[in-house]
Write a protein that holds these residues in place. Structure first.
Motif, PDB file in Angstrom:
ATOM      1  N   LYS A 195       8.974  31.406  34.229  1.00 57.26           N
ATOM      2  CA  LYS A 195       9.916  30.289  34.140  1.00 57.26           C
ATOM      3  C   LYS A 195       9.190  28.951  34.273  1.00 57.26           C
ATOM      4  CE  LYS A 195      14.326  28.716  36.105  1.00 57.26           C
ATOM      5  NZ  LYS A 195      15.350  28.975  37.158  1.00 57.26           N
ATOM      6  N   ASP A 196       8.244  28.859  35.190  1.00 57.78           N
ATOM      7  CA  ASP A 196       7.502  27.622  35.408  1.00 57.78           C
ATOM      8  C   ASP A 196       6.635  27.289  34.191  1.00 57.78           C
ATOM      9  OD1 ASP A 196       6.840  25.447  37.170  1.00 57.78           O
ATOM     10  OD2 ASP A 196       4.876  26.368  37.454  1.00 57.78           O
ATOM     11  N   GLU A 197       5.998  28.315  33.627  1.00 61.12           N
ATOM     12  CA  GLU A 197       5.162  28.108  32.446  1.00 61.12           C
ATOM     13  C   GLU A 197       6.003  27.595  31.277  1.00 61.12           C
ATOM     14  OE1 GLU A 197       1.700  28.432  29.862  1.00 61.12           O
ATOM     15  OE2 GLU A 197       2.005  28.254  32.030  1.00 61.12           O
ATOM     16  N   ASN A 198       7.150  28.189  31.055  1.00 64.99           N
ATOM     17  CA  ASN A 198       7.991  27.756  29.936  1.00 64.99           C
ATOM     18  C   ASN A 198       8.609  26.377  30.170  1.00 64.99           C
ATOM     19  OD1 ASN A 198       7.553  29.797  28.110  1.00 64.99           O
ATOM     20  ND2 ASN A 198       9.291  31.030  28.770  1.00 64.99           N
ATOM     21  N   THR A 199       8.882  26.045  31.433  1.00 69.46           N
ATOM     22  CA  THR A 199       9.367  24.695  31.743  1.00 69.46           C
ATOM     23  C   THR A 199       8.331  23.662  31.351  1.00 69.46           C
ATOM     24  OG1 THR A 199      10.735  25.494  33.586  1.00 69.46           O
ATOM     25  CG2 THR A 199      10.154  23.162  33.592  1.00 69.46           C
ATOM     26  N   GLU A 200       7.072  23.947  31.678  1.00 67.88           N
ATOM     27  CA  GLU A 200       5.985  23.039  31.316  1.00 67.88           C
ATOM     28  C   GLU A 200       5.843  22.923  29.803  1.00 67.88           C
ATOM     29  OE1 GLU A 200       2.433  24.330  33.249  1.00 67.88           O
ATOM     30  OE2 GLU A 200       3.265  24.119  35.273  1.00 67.88           O
ATOM     31  N   LYS A 201       5.984  24.041  29.109  1.00 68.70           N
ATOM     32  CA  LYS A 201       5.860  24.021  27.650  1.00 68.70           C
ATOM     33  C   LYS A 201       6.980  23.214  27.001  1.00 68.70           C
ATOM     34  CE  LYS A 201       3.156  28.193  26.736  1.00 68.70           C
ATOM     35  NZ  LYS A 201       2.085  27.415  26.048  1.00 68.70           N
ATOM     36  N   ILE A 202       8.194  23.361  27.499  1.00 66.37           N
ATOM     37  CA  ILE A 202       9.334  22.624  26.956  1.00 66.37           C
ATOM     38  C   ILE A 202       9.151  21.126  27.168  1.00 66.37           C
ATOM     39  CG2 ILE A 202      11.802  22.191  27.260  1.00 66.37           C
ATOM     40  CD1 ILE A 202      12.073  25.228  27.867  1.00 66.37           C
ATOM     41  N   ILE A 203       8.670  20.740  28.366  1.00 68.03           N
ATOM     42  CA  ILE A 203       8.414  19.324  28.652  1.00 68.03           C
ATOM     43  C   ILE A 203       7.383  18.748  27.680  1.00 68.03           C
ATOM     44  CG2 ILE A 203       7.393  17.741  30.344  1.00 68.03           C
ATOM     45  CD1 ILE A 203       8.707  19.414  32.544  1.00 68.03           C
ATOM     46  N   LYS A 204       6.388  19.570  27.327  1.00 73.28           N
ATOM     47  CA  LYS A 204       5.335  19.127  26.408  1.00 73.28           C
ATOM     48  C   LYS A 204       5.736  19.248  24.938  1.00 73.28           C
ATOM     49  CE  LYS A 204       1.648  20.521  29.599  1.00 73.28           C
ATOM     50  NZ  LYS A 204       0.537  21.488  29.823  1.00 73.28           N
ATOM     51  N   GLY A 205       6.933  19.775  24.696  1.00 72.80           N
ATOM     52  CA  GLY A 205       7.398  19.926  23.328  1.00 72.80           C
ATOM     53  C   GLY A 205       6.831  21.139  22.626  1.00 72.80           C
ATOM     54  N   GLU A 206       6.352  22.119  23.390  1.00 73.33           N
ATOM     55  CA  GLU A 206       5.786  23.330  22.810  1.00 73.33           C
ATOM     56  C   GLU A 206       6.815  24.459  22.812  1.00 73.33           C
ATOM     57  OE1 GLU A 206       2.324  24.251  25.074  1.00 73.33           O
ATOM     58  OE2 GLU A 206       1.329  22.333  24.676  1.00 73.33           O
ATOM     59  N   MET A 207       6.538  25.481  22.013  1.00 70.17           N
ATOM     60  CA  MET A 207       7.419  26.641  21.958  1.00 70.17           C
ATOM     61  C   MET A 207       7.276  27.488  23.221  1.00 70.17           C
ATOM     62  SD  MET A 207       9.386  26.926  19.303  1.00 70.17           S
ATOM     63  CE  MET A 207       9.692  28.691  19.214  1.00 70.17           C
ATOM     64  N   PRO A 208       8.386  27.866  23.863  1.00 69.77           N
ATOM     65  CA  PRO A 208       8.290  28.730  25.052  1.00 69.77           C
ATOM     66  C   PRO A 208       7.818  30.136  24.676  1.00 69.77           C
ATOM     67  CG  PRO A 208      10.580  28.407  24.429  1.00 69.77           C
ATOM     68  CD  PRO A 208       9.776  27.499  23.561  1.00 69.77           C
ATOM     69  N   LEU A 209       7.223  30.804  25.641  1.00 65.15           N
ATOM     70  CA  LEU A 209       6.732  32.164  25.440  1.00 65.15           C
ATOM     71  C   LEU A 209       7.840  33.183  25.667  1.00 65.15           C
ATOM     72  CD1 LEU A 209       3.391  31.925  27.452  1.00 65.15           C
ATOM     73  CD2 LEU A 209       3.567  32.115  24.966  1.00 65.15           C
ATOM     74  N   ARG A 210       7.704  34.348  25.067  1.00 66.70           N
ATOM     75  CA  ARG A 210       8.560  35.478  25.382  1.00 66.70           C
ATOM     76  C   ARG A 210       7.952  36.202  26.574  1.00 66.70           C
ATOM     77  NH1 ARG A 210       8.369  37.467  19.229  1.00 66.70           N
ATOM     78  NH2 ARG A 210       6.206  36.971  19.742  1.00 66.70           N
ATOM     79  N   TRP A 211       8.797  36.888  27.345  1.00 65.83           N
ATOM     80  CA  TRP A 211       8.310  37.455  28.606  1.00 65.83           C
ATOM     81  C   TRP A 211       7.201  38.471  28.389  1.00 65.83           C
ATOM     82  CZ3 TRP A 211       8.306  42.589  29.843  1.00 65.83           C
ATOM     83  CH2 TRP A 211       9.107  43.435  29.080  1.00 65.83           C
ATOM     84  N   TYR A 212       7.281  39.268  27.333  1.00 64.02           N
ATOM     85  CA  TYR A 212       6.254  40.277  27.106  1.00 64.02           C
ATOM     86  C   TYR A 212       4.944  39.661  26.619  1.00 64.02           C
ATOM     87  CZ  TYR A 212       8.791  40.037  22.611  1.00 64.02           C
ATOM     88  OH  TYR A 212       9.445  39.615  21.488  1.00 64.02           O
ATOM     89  N   ASP A 213       5.008  38.456  26.041  1.00 69.06           N
ATOM     90  CA  ASP A 213       3.771  37.749  25.691  1.00 69.06           C
ATOM     91  C   ASP A 213       3.126  37.174  26.951  1.00 69.06           C
ATOM     92  OD1 ASP A 213       3.957  38.201  22.932  1.00 69.06           O
ATOM     93  OD2 ASP A 213       5.333  36.511  22.682  1.00 69.06           O
ATOM     94  N   TYR A 214       3.983  36.677  27.857  1.00 69.33           N
ATOM     95  CA  TYR A 214       3.439  36.073  29.077  1.00 69.33           C
ATOM     96  C   TYR A 214       2.788  37.104  29.986  1.00 69.33           C
ATOM     97  CZ  TYR A 214       2.995  33.151  33.197  1.00 69.33           C
ATOM     98  OH  TYR A 214       2.480  32.456  34.266  1.00 69.33           O
ATOM     99  N   LEU A 215       3.218  38.349  29.882  1.00 72.86           N
ATOM    100  CA  LEU A 215       2.659  39.397  30.730  1.00 72.86           C
ATOM    101  C   LEU A 215       1.156  39.556  30.537  1.00 72.86           C
ATOM    102  CD1 LEU A 215       3.530  41.506  32.826  1.00 72.86           C
ATOM    103  CD2 LEU A 215       3.858  43.138  30.967  1.00 72.86           C
ATOM    104  N   SER A 216       0.661  39.199  29.373  1.00 74.93           N
ATOM    105  CA  SER A 216      -0.778  39.308  29.099  1.00 74.93           C
ATOM    106  C   SER A 216      -1.518  37.984  29.283  1.00 74.93           C
ATOM    107  CB  SER A 216      -1.008  39.813  27.665  1.00 74.93           C
ATOM    108  OG  SER A 216      -0.456  38.906  26.715  1.00 74.93           O
ATOM    109  N   GLU A 217      -0.793  36.951  29.727  1.00 75.18           N
ATOM    110  CA  GLU A 217      -1.416  35.646  29.933  1.00 75.18           C
ATOM    111  C   GLU A 217      -2.283  35.654  31.196  1.00 75.18           C
ATOM    112  OE1 GLU A 217      -1.183  32.370  28.353  1.00 75.18           O
ATOM    113  OE2 GLU A 217      -0.765  33.737  26.693  1.00 75.18           O
TER     114      GLU A 217
END
Length: 218
Positions: free
Chosen positions: A149-171
């Protein structure tokens, strides 16, 4: 303080719980201030207390630490069943049989699963490690949720596409958060196991008697 009072009989648990709550409250307010400072820099609206409590920043920071604690305790409980450390107050005897290895016998004051027997006893015999395993799993999932949730909040603020949960699992971020805590917990337990070989703390059940030889295992 009367030795029969509730506080005396439960003083260790009470003090530890109070310390945990005080630290958690301190974490909340310092994290709240830190996150809002970052939002000001990014030109974003500030969070109120309720919003911060539900934020990925707070959830991730809280359960990232709880996860490592429960993992540490689960593995420590399991590893001390069969592994030994000569001279350590945290190790079972190298040669002598231990009470904890004896077959449980039902008696009037025994916990009800012991008196009941069967599947209840089988589960109860491993209930401590199972409880820590469940707490670890819950904390691991909540840590992942908060970090995601925190990672996607940062991405949205920066105007980037949010990640899907299964993609983030490998981050790498999520695993970096976990592994940095896991290694510190294992180091802390290692320090207790090894330092208790040579060092003492009079009156503590985590220490050997002050006059016991260094190479003697209690």
């Amino acid at each position: 303080m009367l030795k029969t009072s509730f506080v005396y009989r439960n003083s260790l648990g009470i003090v530890l719980l109070i310390l945990m709550i005080l630290c958690l409250v301190g974490q909340f307010f310092t994290g709240f201030t830190t996150e809002n400072k970052e939002l000001v820099k990014l030109g974003q609206p500030l969070l109120n207390f309720a919003e911060y409590f539900q934020s990925g920043h707070f959830i991730q920071a809280t359960f990232e630490n709880w996860e490592s604690e429960f993992l540490q305790m689960m593995l420590y409980v399991l590893l001390t069943i069969s592994l030994r450390q000569k001279g350590s107050s945290e190790s079972k005897s190298l040669t002598e049989p231990e009470d904890v290895d004896k077959k449980p016998q039902p008696h009037p004051n025994a916990p009800w699963p012991v008196r009941k027997g069967g599947i209840y006893l089988k589960i109860y015999q491993h209930s401590l490690s199972l409880a820590f395993a469940i707490l670890f799993l819950i904390s691991f999932i909540l840590h992942f949720y908060g970090s995601f949730k925190d990672e996607n909040t940062e991405k949205i603020i920066k105007g980037e596409m949010p990640l899907r949960w299964y993609d983030y699992l490998s981050e790498s971020r999520f695993w970096f958060e976990s592994l940095q805590n896991w290694q510190s917990e294992f180091l802390a337990v290692f320090s207790l196991v090894v330092l208790s070989i040579w060092l003492r703390e009079k009156g503590s059940p985590e220490s050997k008697p002050v006059d016991m030889a260094n190479d003697e295992t209690p």
